[in-house]
Write a protein that holds these residues in place. Sequence first.
Motif, PDB file in Angstrom:
ATOM      1  N   GLU A  54      -3.587  -3.018   4.328  1.00  0.00           N
ATOM      2  CA  GLU A  54      -2.449  -3.495   3.991  1.00  0.00           C
ATOM      3  C   GLU A  54      -4.049  -4.657   4.502  1.00  0.00           C
ATOM      4  O   GLU A  54      -4.797  -4.695   4.711  1.00  0.00           O
ATOM      5  CB  GLU A  54      -1.934  -3.447   5.046  1.00  0.00           C
ATOM      6  N   GLU A  59      -1.069  -8.646   1.950  1.00  0.00           N
ATOM      7  CA  GLU A  59      -0.725  -7.534   0.849  1.00  0.00           C
ATOM      8  C   GLU A  59      -1.102  -6.182   0.907  1.00  0.00           C
ATOM      9  O   GLU A  59      -1.557  -6.091   2.029  1.00  0.00           O
ATOM     10  CB  GLU A  59      -2.318  -7.983  -0.455  1.00  0.00           C
ATOM     11  N   ARG A  60      -0.506  -5.598   0.368  1.00  0.00           N
ATOM     12  CA  ARG A  60      -0.179  -3.980   0.344  1.00  0.00           C
ATOM     13  C   ARG A  60       0.179  -3.035  -0.211  1.00  0.00           C
ATOM     14  O   ARG A  60       0.163  -3.084  -1.871  1.00  0.00           O
ATOM     15  CB  ARG A  60       0.586  -4.192   1.829  1.00  0.00           C
ATOM     16  N   ARG A  61      -0.248  -1.603  -0.179  1.00  0.00           N
ATOM     17  CA  ARG A  61      -0.639  -0.136  -0.850  1.00  0.00           C
ATOM     18  C   ARG A  61      -0.163   1.013  -0.181  1.00  0.00           C
ATOM     19  O   ARG A  61      -0.588   1.007   1.076  1.00  0.00           O
ATOM     20  CB  ARG A  61      -1.791  -0.971  -2.004  1.00  0.00           C
ATOM     21  N   GLN A  78       3.080   2.381  -4.170  1.00  0.00           N
ATOM     22  CA  GLN A  78       4.160   0.952  -3.894  1.00  0.00           C
ATOM     23  C   GLN A  78       2.881  -0.226  -4.403  1.00  0.00           C
ATOM     24  O   GLN A  78       1.726   0.073  -3.626  1.00  0.00           O
ATOM     25  CB  GLN A  78       4.894   0.914  -2.932  1.00  0.00           C
ATOM     26  N   TYR A  79       2.863  -1.465  -4.854  1.00  0.00           N
ATOM     27  CA  TYR A  79       2.328  -2.218  -4.395  1.00  0.00           C
ATOM     28  C   TYR A  79       2.602  -3.641  -4.167  1.00  0.00           C
ATOM     29  O   TYR A  79       4.066  -4.362  -4.253  1.00  0.00           O
ATOM     30  CB  TYR A  79       1.021  -2.701  -5.856  1.00  0.00           C
ATOM     31  N   PHE A  80       1.798  -4.313  -3.549  1.00  0.00           N
ATOM     32  CA  PHE A  80       2.685  -6.217  -2.948  1.00  0.00           C
ATOM     33  C   PHE A  80       1.528  -7.194  -3.120  1.00  0.00           C
ATOM     34  O   PHE A  80       0.808  -6.544  -2.170  1.00  0.00           O
ATOM     35  CB  PHE A  80       3.513  -5.765  -1.685  1.00  0.00           C
ATOM     36  N   GLY A  85       6.337  -7.772  -5.507  1.00  0.00           N
ATOM     37  CA  GLY A  85       6.339  -6.134  -5.523  1.00  0.00           C
ATOM     38  C   GLY A  85       6.163  -5.465  -6.503  1.00  0.00           C
ATOM     39  O   GLY A  85       7.293  -5.654  -7.148  1.00  0.00           O
ATOM     40  N   THR A  87       7.111  -0.917  -7.994  1.00  0.00           N
ATOM     41  CA  THR A  87       6.521   0.559  -7.413  1.00  0.00           C
ATOM     42  C   THR A  87       6.448   1.336  -8.833  1.00  0.00           C
ATOM     43  O   THR A  87       7.706   1.261 -10.033  1.00  0.00           O
ATOM     44  CB  THR A  87       7.533   0.904  -6.944  1.00  0.00           C
ATOM     45  N   PHE A 107       8.340  -5.203  -0.606  1.00  0.00           N
ATOM     46  CA  PHE A 107       7.431  -4.267  -0.930  1.00  0.00           C
ATOM     47  C   PHE A 107       8.255  -3.339  -0.914  1.00  0.00           C
ATOM     48  O   PHE A 107       9.037  -2.878  -0.109  1.00  0.00           O
ATOM     49  CB  PHE A 107       6.840  -4.255  -0.151  1.00  0.00           C
TER      50      PHE A 107
END
Length: 331
Positions: A54, A59-61, A78-80, A85, A87, A107
């Motif tokens: 993160e 942004e996140r994964r 999972q991505y953002f 987002g 998946t 997300f």
Amino acid sequence: MSDRPAIIAKSAEEMHWWKTIRVDVTQTIERSSASLDKFAGVTLAKQTDYHYTETAAGERRLSLVMTLVDGTVSRKEQYFDGRKGTTIQYDKDHPEKQTAARTGKTFGSEASIPGADRPIPLKYQYVGNIPLHEALEKAQDLGEAEIDAKPCDKFMFNDVLLGQVRQNLLYFLRRDDALPVRVESYDGPDPATAHRLWIWESQKVDVVQGHPFVVKSELTQFNRDGDVRMTTHSEVTHVAFNEKVGSETFRPSISPNVEVSDAATGKILTPARKEADAVPKAPEAVPKTSEATGVVEVAEPPVGWDPVLVYSCWGLGVALLAAGLALKIRR
């Protein structure tokens, strides 16, 4: 009474001092015999591995790999990217093969299943989807406690929606750093009379890059009669702050033969391509310069069935014409 402003300030500091965080967590699951009997015939998970990244920009994964009791593996990515987002699900028999993809405005499952879709212990830096330091503004102060010989402040958060179930969450925060080290869930606002649904408690805290971090913990879930239903052991195998992370980490790559659906509408955004459509076209002629002569040459594309067919038809036409002339001359 607790010093609420100081606790809020410490909690906010712990959530905002880093630019990136990467954490790997392994969870092992133990189920009671009654729980196993209830789910007889259902293939359950015995271990889950989380690989989470993160950024402070949002942004996140999350790469989630679940090992089932029969040895098969269930994988999900999972991505953002800050705006959208995605998946991606993978085949159980072939964990490298994508089977479906879904896009949305949030997300992971956070749109459909309320709660922070983050691995433990990051999950408990939130109350539902709300950052802990923001939720503390309206929390009920329940005084002091002691966890592992360290003074803590207790705060009750009422009517929190988690996984479609409204709960009352009692947080125990260490006084010196506002770190959550215990969370109890009840089906009512008074712990003395309500049923306890689950309890999460820290077992080991390390100092990582100058900041406290729970690296080992246990989550225990209960039946209505108070018996233990399931115990989940979580262990952080890697954690690092402020590592350089490229934006490509949060951009998914979806295989061309995978259908992509919209999470909000359920509509197919990108229909699956047929195998014939997925075959790459022959490369076009690319000009190149001969090093010996300096003359621009053109590399011919590979000869396929099309040019062969053209030449064959042309030859057949010439032969038929010649045969016609021969017959006319004889007459």
